[in-house]
Scaffold this motif. Structure first.
Motif, PDB file in Angstrom:
ATOM      1  N   VAL A 128       0.882  -1.173   0.000  1.00 41.37           N
ATOM      2  CA  VAL A 128       0.000   0.000   0.000  1.00 41.37           C
ATOM      3  C   VAL A 128       0.913   1.213   0.000  1.00 41.37           C
ATOM      4  CG1 VAL A 128      -1.637   1.305   1.402  1.00 41.37           C
ATOM      5  CG2 VAL A 128      -1.834  -1.187   1.257  1.00 41.37           C
ATOM      6  N   SER A 129       0.553   2.222  -0.779  1.00 42.54           N
ATOM      7  CA  SER A 129       1.393   3.419  -0.855  1.00 42.54           C
ATOM      8  C   SER A 129       0.527   4.675  -0.894  1.00 42.54           C
ATOM      9  CB  SER A 129       2.234   3.368  -2.141  1.00 42.54           C
ATOM     10  OG  SER A 129       2.986   4.550  -2.297  1.00 42.54           O
ATOM     11  N   ILE A 130       1.023   5.749  -0.292  1.00 36.93           N
ATOM     12  CA  ILE A 130       0.360   7.027  -0.552  1.00 36.93           C
ATOM     13  C   ILE A 130       0.523   7.328  -2.050  1.00 36.93           C
ATOM     14  CG2 ILE A 130       0.722   7.905   1.795  1.00 36.93           C
ATOM     15  CD1 ILE A 130       2.814   9.874   0.507  1.00 36.93           C
ATOM     16  N   GLY A 131      -0.362   8.163  -2.585  1.00 32.15           N
ATOM     17  CA  GLY A 131      -0.368   8.406  -4.023  1.00 32.15           C
ATOM     18  C   GLY A 131       0.324   9.705  -4.419  1.00 32.15           C
ATOM     19  N   MET A 132       0.405   9.921  -5.725  1.00 36.66           N
ATOM     20  CA  MET A 132       1.157  11.060  -6.258  1.00 36.66           C
ATOM     21  C   MET A 132       0.503  12.395  -5.936  1.00 36.66           C
ATOM     22  SD  MET A 132       3.920   9.843  -7.420  1.00 36.66           S
ATOM     23  CE  MET A 132       4.657  11.155  -8.388  1.00 36.66           C
ATOM     24  N   GLU A 133      -0.837  12.428  -5.860  1.00 33.87           N
ATOM     25  CA  GLU A 133      -1.479  13.698  -5.498  1.00 33.87           C
ATOM     26  C   GLU A 133      -1.132  14.051  -4.058  1.00 33.87           C
ATOM     27  OE1 GLU A 133      -5.632  14.002  -6.501  1.00 33.87           O
ATOM     28  OE2 GLU A 133      -5.920  15.726  -5.180  1.00 33.87           O
ATOM     29  N   GLU A 134      -1.147  13.040  -3.194  1.00 37.68           N
ATOM     30  CA  GLU A 134      -0.783  13.292  -1.787  1.00 37.68           C
ATOM     31  C   GLU A 134       0.666  13.771  -1.691  1.00 37.68           C
ATOM     32  OE1 GLU A 134      -4.064  10.188   0.011  1.00 37.68           O
ATOM     33  OE2 GLU A 134      -2.221   9.422  -0.840  1.00 37.68           O
ATOM     34  N   ILE A 135       1.510  13.216  -2.550  1.00 39.75           N
ATOM     35  CA  ILE A 135       2.913  13.658  -2.582  1.00 39.75           C
ATOM     36  C   ILE A 135       3.012  15.089  -3.112  1.00 39.75           C
ATOM     37  CG2 ILE A 135       5.081  13.302  -3.873  1.00 39.75           C
ATOM     38  CD1 ILE A 135       4.642  10.256  -3.428  1.00 39.75           C
ATOM     39  N   MET A 136       2.300  15.377  -4.205  1.00 42.85           N
ATOM     40  CA  MET A 136       2.403  16.707  -4.818  1.00 42.85           C
ATOM     41  C   MET A 136       1.812  17.804  -3.934  1.00 42.85           C
ATOM     42  SD  MET A 136       4.127  16.032  -7.471  1.00 42.85           S
ATOM     43  CE  MET A 136       4.077  17.461  -8.528  1.00 42.85           C
ATOM     44  N   LYS A 137       0.841  17.421  -3.081  1.00 37.44           N
ATOM     45  CA  LYS A 137       0.224  18.417  -2.186  1.00 37.44           C
ATOM     46  C   LYS A 137       0.970  18.561  -0.862  1.00 37.44           C
ATOM     47  CE  LYS A 137      -4.569  18.285  -3.770  1.00 37.44           C
ATOM     48  NZ  LYS A 137      -5.887  17.663  -3.502  1.00 37.44           N
ATOM     49  N   CYS A 138       1.942  17.698  -0.634  1.00 40.09           N
ATOM     50  CA  CYS A 138       2.706  17.757   0.620  1.00 40.09           C
ATOM     51  C   CYS A 138       3.503  19.070   0.641  1.00 40.09           C
ATOM     52  CB  CYS A 138       3.638  16.550   0.663  1.00 40.09           C
ATOM     53  SG  CYS A 138       4.717  16.559   2.075  1.00 40.09           S
ATOM     54  N   LYS A 139       3.441  19.780   1.757  1.00 33.14           N
ATOM     55  CA  LYS A 139       3.971  21.153   1.758  1.00 33.14           C
ATOM     56  C   LYS A 139       5.495  21.210   1.622  1.00 33.14           C
ATOM     57  CE  LYS A 139      -0.209  22.436   4.087  1.00 33.14           C
ATOM     58  NZ  LYS A 139      -0.708  21.050   4.277  1.00 33.14           N
ATOM     59  N   LEU A 140       6.182  20.241   2.191  1.00 26.55           N
ATOM     60  CA  LEU A 140       7.634  20.147   1.991  1.00 26.55           C
ATOM     61  C   LEU A 140       7.972  18.684   1.752  1.00 26.55           C
ATOM     62  CD1 LEU A 140      10.566  21.193   2.068  1.00 26.55           C
ATOM     63  CD2 LEU A 140      10.497  20.989   4.563  1.00 26.55           C
ATOM     64  N   PHE A 141       8.601  18.410   0.606  1.00 24.59           N
ATOM     65  CA  PHE A 141       8.917  17.029   0.247  1.00 24.59           C
ATOM     66  C   PHE A 141      10.433  16.880   0.122  1.00 24.59           C
ATOM     67  CE2 PHE A 141       9.105  13.120  -2.115  1.00 24.59           C
ATOM     68  CZ  PHE A 141       8.047  12.401  -1.590  1.00 24.59           C
ATOM     69  N   LEU A 142      11.002  15.995   0.917  1.00 20.58           N
ATOM     70  CA  LEU A 142      12.456  15.799   0.898  1.00 20.58           C
ATOM     71  C   LEU A 142      12.796  14.442   0.283  1.00 20.58           C
ATOM     72  CD1 LEU A 142      13.338  16.918   4.573  1.00 20.58           C
ATOM     73  CD2 LEU A 142      13.163  18.339   2.509  1.00 20.58           C
ATOM     74  N   VAL A 143      13.849  14.434  -0.533  1.00 18.21           N
ATOM     75  CA  VAL A 143      14.340  13.188  -1.131  1.00 18.21           C
ATOM     76  C   VAL A 143      15.786  12.999  -0.697  1.00 18.21           C
ATOM     77  CG1 VAL A 143      14.737  11.906  -3.268  1.00 18.21           C
ATOM     78  CG2 VAL A 143      12.890  13.587  -3.158  1.00 18.21           C
ATOM     79  N   VAL A 144      16.098  11.837  -0.171  1.00 13.69           N
ATOM     80  CA  VAL A 144      17.476  11.585   0.246  1.00 13.69           C
ATOM     81  C   VAL A 144      18.083  10.471  -0.600  1.00 13.69           C
ATOM     82  CG1 VAL A 144      17.346  12.433   2.617  1.00 13.69           C
ATOM     83  CG2 VAL A 144      16.589  10.124   2.142  1.00 13.69           C
ATOM     84  N   ALA A 145      19.351  10.657  -0.947  1.00  9.83           N
ATOM     85  CA  ALA A 145      20.059   9.627  -1.716  1.00  9.83           C
ATOM     86  C   ALA A 145      21.535   9.706  -1.382  1.00  9.83           C
ATOM     87  CB  ALA A 145      19.857   9.847  -3.221  1.00  9.83           C
ATOM     88  N   SER A 146      22.123   8.569  -1.066  1.00  5.62           N
ATOM     89  CA  SER A 146      23.564   8.605  -0.859  1.00  5.62           C
ATOM     90  C   SER A 146      24.193   7.302  -1.325  1.00  5.62           C
ATOM     91  CB  SER A 146      23.900   8.908   0.600  1.00  5.62           C
ATOM     92  OG  SER A 146      23.606   7.811   1.360  1.00  5.62           O
ATOM     93  N   GLY A 147      25.427   7.432  -1.777  1.00  8.82           N
ATOM     94  CA  GLY A 147      26.171   6.256  -2.233  1.00  8.82           C
ATOM     95  C   GLY A 147      26.226   6.172  -3.746  1.00  8.82           C
ATOM     96  N   LYS A 148      27.271   5.488  -4.207  1.00 10.55           N
ATOM     97  CA  LYS A 148      27.491   5.343  -5.662  1.00 10.55           C
ATOM     98  C   LYS A 148      26.330   4.609  -6.336  1.00 10.55           C
ATOM     99  CE  LYS A 148      32.365   6.005  -6.446  1.00 10.55           C
ATOM    100  NZ  LYS A 148      32.235   7.447  -6.500  1.00 10.55           N
ATOM    101  N   HIS A 149      25.663   3.698  -5.595  1.00  8.93           N
ATOM    102  CA  HIS A 149      24.569   2.932  -6.214  1.00  8.93           C
ATOM    103  C   HIS A 149      23.362   3.824  -6.525  1.00  8.93           C
ATOM    104  CE1 HIS A 149      23.598   3.038  -1.975  1.00  8.93           C
ATOM    105  NE2 HIS A 149      22.409   2.518  -2.179  1.00  8.93           N
ATOM    106  N   LYS A 150      23.345   5.062  -6.028  1.00 10.09           N
ATOM    107  CA  LYS A 150      22.255   5.980  -6.358  1.00 10.09           C
ATOM    108  C   LYS A 150      22.654   6.946  -7.486  1.00 10.09           C
ATOM    109  CE  LYS A 150      19.424   4.606  -3.039  1.00 10.09           C
ATOM    110  NZ  LYS A 150      18.038   4.229  -3.105  1.00 10.09           N
ATOM    111  N   ALA A 151      23.911   6.890  -7.927  1.00 11.45           N
ATOM    112  CA  ALA A 151      24.415   7.900  -8.867  1.00 11.45           C
ATOM    113  C   ALA A 151      23.679   7.872 -10.214  1.00 11.45           C
ATOM    114  CB  ALA A 151      25.922   7.727  -9.061  1.00 11.45           C
TER     115      ALA A 151
END
Ligand code: GLP
Length: 252
Positions: A181-204
């Motif tokens: 089960v996942s929240i949907g894209m509208e809920e994501i787009m309406k979120c007031k501050l959305f942070l994405v984290v990525a670290s490591g060469k496997h995310k490059a």
């Protein structure tokens, strides 16, 4: 999209935690959408340390888990509800009545998704959410497809997601739930501050594709964050290492 490039995972975690603490200080009853996965574990550790040092309280915060597997219960150690307790909630002062998560065991999953979405909306929507990026470009469990879904929904997990997440199930793909089960894209787009984290060469490679290709592509769900009014990527130098620096600089 805005971008912070930090030295390594520890600094990414600290920076992300600082943004969370800033948000909860300016709105103590923050509606915070909690992520699972490896990427946010360091951030949770910093948040717990800051709480223990008396630098922040989460007493009025409301949490919604971003996603959950179908078919495993909240007390199963592979569930995301359990993950949130293990890494964050059991150490801090969030009130149990303010902790919400999708029930992966619900008899009527569609109905459960509908009430989860309504519950988020009834509180005015999400104030803050954080996610890692799946290797297929998913955010939360919004898997690539010819369309993306607006609200909380049941999803068939991609083969790549099942394979990647098998590391949490002793490496056995057969043990990984096939649905979530996942929240949907509208809920994501309406979120007031959305942070994405990525670290490591496997995310490059993921960062390269996300920043160098400007298409808004349902086959690459993270690309929709280009349209988000307040989205910040916090990545480390390894994750940034394959992307044209001239392009990254436009977002710094
Ligand atoms: C899982 C989660 C996603 C997360 C992804 C990335 O699939 N459902 O929300 O973005 O993992 O995982 P990691 O942070 O371990 O790379």
């Amino acid at each position: 999209m805005k971008l912070f490039i930090e030295k390594d995972y520890d600094v990414v975690s600290k920076k992300t935690a600082e943004l969370v603490v800033g948000a909860v200080k300016s709105k103590p009853d923050l509606i915070f959408c909690l992520p699972a996965g490896s990427s946010p574990i360091g951030m949770y550790k910093v948040l717990v340390d800051m709480y223990k040092q008396g630098e922040v309280s989460f007493r009025d915060m409301i949490t919604y888990d971003m996603d959950e597997y179908v078919g495993i219960s909240a007390d199963n150690e592979n569930s995301y509800a359990y993950f949130m307790q293990k890494h964050f909630l059991k150490f801090v002062d969030v009130k149990s009545e303010n902790v919400f998560y999708p029930d992966g065991m619900a008899a009527d999953l569609e109905e459960m998704c509908k009430s989860y979405s309504e519950s988020i909306a009834s509180k005015g929507g999400l104030d803050l959410a954080i996610t890692g990026i799946g290797s297929n470009g998913h955010i939360a469990f919004n898997e690539p497809g010819d369309k993306l879904i607006a609200n909380t929904h049941v999803v068939n997990l991609d083969e790549t997601t099942i394979q990647n997440n098998s590391r949490f199930f002793g490496g056995d793909m057969n043990l990984v739930p096939k649905k979530a089960v996942s929240i949907g894209m509208e809920e994501i787009m309406k979120c007031k501050l959305f942070l994405v984290v990525a670290s490591g060469k496997h995310k490059a490679d993921l960062i390269k594709r996300t920043f160098e290709n400007t298409d808004i592509d349902p086959m690459w769900p993270v690309s929709f964050l280009r349209m988000h009014p307040n989205c910040i990527f916090i990545i480390d130098e390894d994750a940034a290492s394959l992307t044209d620096i001239k392009i990254l600089k436009k977002y710094i």
